[in-house]
Design an enzyme around this catalytic site. Structure first.
Site, PDB file in Angstrom:
ATOM      1  N   TYR A 142      42.617   5.386  50.812  1.00 60.94           N
ATOM      2  CA  TYR A 142      42.883   5.873  52.175  1.00 60.94           C
ATOM      3  C   TYR A 142      44.156   6.726  52.221  1.00 60.94           C
ATOM      4  O   TYR A 142      45.065   6.534  51.419  1.00 60.94           O
ATOM      5  CB  TYR A 142      43.078   4.690  53.142  1.00 60.94           C
ATOM      6  CG  TYR A 142      42.100   3.559  52.949  1.00 60.94           C
ATOM      7  CD1 TYR A 142      40.760   3.706  53.308  1.00 60.94           C
ATOM      8  CD2 TYR A 142      42.515   2.341  52.411  1.00 60.94           C
ATOM      9  CE1 TYR A 142      39.866   2.646  53.122  1.00 60.94           C
ATOM     10  CE2 TYR A 142      41.632   1.282  52.232  1.00 60.94           C
ATOM     11  CZ  TYR A 142      40.310   1.436  52.595  1.00 60.94           C
ATOM     12  OH  TYR A 142      39.424   0.405  52.418  1.00 60.94           O
ATOM     13  N   HIS A 186      33.309   3.699  59.104  1.00 60.33           N
ATOM     14  CA  HIS A 186      32.552   3.508  57.865  1.00 60.33           C
ATOM     15  C   HIS A 186      31.131   3.008  58.153  1.00 60.33           C
ATOM     16  O   HIS A 186      30.165   3.443  57.531  1.00 60.33           O
ATOM     17  CB  HIS A 186      33.313   2.501  56.991  1.00 60.33           C
ATOM     18  CG  HIS A 186      32.876   2.477  55.563  1.00 60.33           C
ATOM     19  ND1 HIS A 186      33.450   1.651  54.643  1.00 60.33           N
ATOM     20  CD2 HIS A 186      31.918   3.179  54.900  1.00 60.33           C
ATOM     21  CE1 HIS A 186      32.851   1.836  53.465  1.00 60.33           C
ATOM     22  NE2 HIS A 186      31.930   2.772  53.590  1.00 60.33           N
ATOM     23  N   LYS A 243      27.483  -1.535  56.550  1.00 62.19           N
ATOM     24  CA  LYS A 243      28.664  -2.390  56.399  1.00 62.19           C
ATOM     25  C   LYS A 243      29.228  -2.709  57.771  1.00 62.19           C
ATOM     26  O   LYS A 243      28.972  -1.985  58.737  1.00 62.19           O
ATOM     27  CB  LYS A 243      29.757  -1.637  55.612  1.00 62.19           C
ATOM     28  CG  LYS A 243      29.442  -1.426  54.150  1.00 62.19           C
ATOM     29  CD  LYS A 243      30.485  -0.505  53.534  1.00 62.19           C
ATOM     30  CE  LYS A 243      30.208  -0.220  52.064  1.00 62.19           C
ATOM     31  NZ  LYS A 243      30.566  -1.288  51.146  1.00 62.19           N
ATOM     32  N   HIS A 254      38.471   2.671  58.683  1.00 61.28           N
ATOM     33  CA  HIS A 254      38.097   1.515  57.864  1.00 61.28           C
ATOM     34  C   HIS A 254      38.983   0.325  58.217  1.00 61.28           C
ATOM     35  O   HIS A 254      39.944   0.471  58.962  1.00 61.28           O
ATOM     36  CB  HIS A 254      38.307   1.825  56.376  1.00 61.28           C
ATOM     37  CG  HIS A 254      37.490   2.964  55.881  1.00 61.28           C
ATOM     38  ND1 HIS A 254      36.307   2.797  55.200  1.00 61.28           N
ATOM     39  CD2 HIS A 254      37.685   4.308  55.977  1.00 61.28           C
ATOM     40  CE1 HIS A 254      35.809   3.983  54.894  1.00 61.28           C
ATOM     41  NE2 HIS A 254      36.624   4.919  55.364  1.00 61.28           N
ATOM     42  N   CYS A 296      32.554  -2.798  58.277  1.00 56.24           N
ATOM     43  CA  CYS A 296      33.780  -1.982  58.299  1.00 56.24           C
ATOM     44  C   CYS A 296      33.655  -0.780  59.227  1.00 56.24           C
ATOM     45  O   CYS A 296      32.683  -0.032  59.103  1.00 56.24           O
ATOM     46  CB  CYS A 296      34.086  -1.503  56.874  1.00 56.24           C
ATOM     47  SG  CYS A 296      35.475  -0.373  56.741  1.00 56.24           S
TER      48      CYS A 296
HETATM   49 ZN   LIG Z   1      35.363   0.924  54.892  1.00 55.30          ZN
END
Ligand SMILES: [Zn+2]
Length: 224
Positions: free
Chosen positions: A46, A125, A131, A10, A133
């Site tokens: 995380y 991700h 997304k 991420h 990310c």
């Molecule tokens: Zn992420």
């Protein structure tokens, strides 16, 4: 211990100079504050955070499932790279992150794979959600240059020597087997043929030496 088979990468989606000058741990604390106060989670989502200078800071303990990728938290480890604001899913790693982060992430992955040999997949991700990310294709990034096998201080520069020495070793082995093959072929011949073959070898060696001498002479006389 939970079963871990994947690392999911991420980014923090923060500007390049976000909290610059602050310790990596202070950035983890700030992200923890977002996750706990604003999202109501128990801890930062995380397990590791990698700062711009390659420093790796610890987040949520690995034994506990993270909170980072919907539907895939139970069996994965979530790593967050600091940066990535304004990036897209089609960017390459270097568009948003530093070389120090690249090295640190590869070293961290190598260490985690040693510790959890059941890890079989490195992903991002954006492979599980619409997304940006982490603002690059993590699987493709990892496939281009797998994690180094050398253990070392996280964030340290990676050396390219082992690859080079492996190439040298392979060349030596190839050379040795070629010589072995020639000797074997010579032994298979009868007496007269062996002498003829040996004479041929000596002639070729003498010619090679002659050519070498002529070249050295030419080199010495200024033809370079
Ligand atoms: Zn992420």
């Amino acid at each position: 211990m939970r079963h871990i088979n994947e690392i999911i990468i991420h980014c923090s989606a923060t500007p390049v100079n976000w909290m610059s000058g602050a310790e990596a741990q202070a950035k983890v604390n700030e992200i923890r504050r977002w996750h706990v106060e604003e999202r109501g989670w128990s801890d930062v989502g995380y397990s590791h955070i990698i700062d711009r200078d390659g420093t790796v800071a610890l987040g949520r303990p690995i034994e506990k499932a993270g909170a980072h990728t919907k539907g895939r938290n139970a069996n994965s480890i979530g790593i967050c790279l600091i940066g990535g604001q304004g990036g897209t899913a089609n960017d390459v790693f270097g568009d948003n992150f530093t070389q120090a982060q690249d090295n640190a992430l590869r070293t961290l992955i190598a260490g985690l794979k040693r510790e959890y040999p059941t890890i079989e997949k490195i992903s991002g991700h954006n492979q599980y959600a619409a997304k940006a990310c982490p603002c690059f294709n993590a699987s493709a990034w990892y496939a281009r240059k797998p994690a180094p096998e050398i253990s070392g201080v996280v964030g340290a520069q990676q050396r390219s020597k082992p690859t080079q020495s492996r190439t040298v070793q392979a060349t030596v082995v190839q050379g040795a087997s070629a010589v072995g093959g020639a000797v074997g072929a010579l032994n298979a011949l009868d007496g007269t043929a062996q002498i003829v073959a040996l004479a041929g070898c000596i002639l070729i060696a003498a010619m090679a030496m002659f050519i070498m001498r002529e070249r050295l002479k030419a080199w010495a006389s200024g033809w370079r």
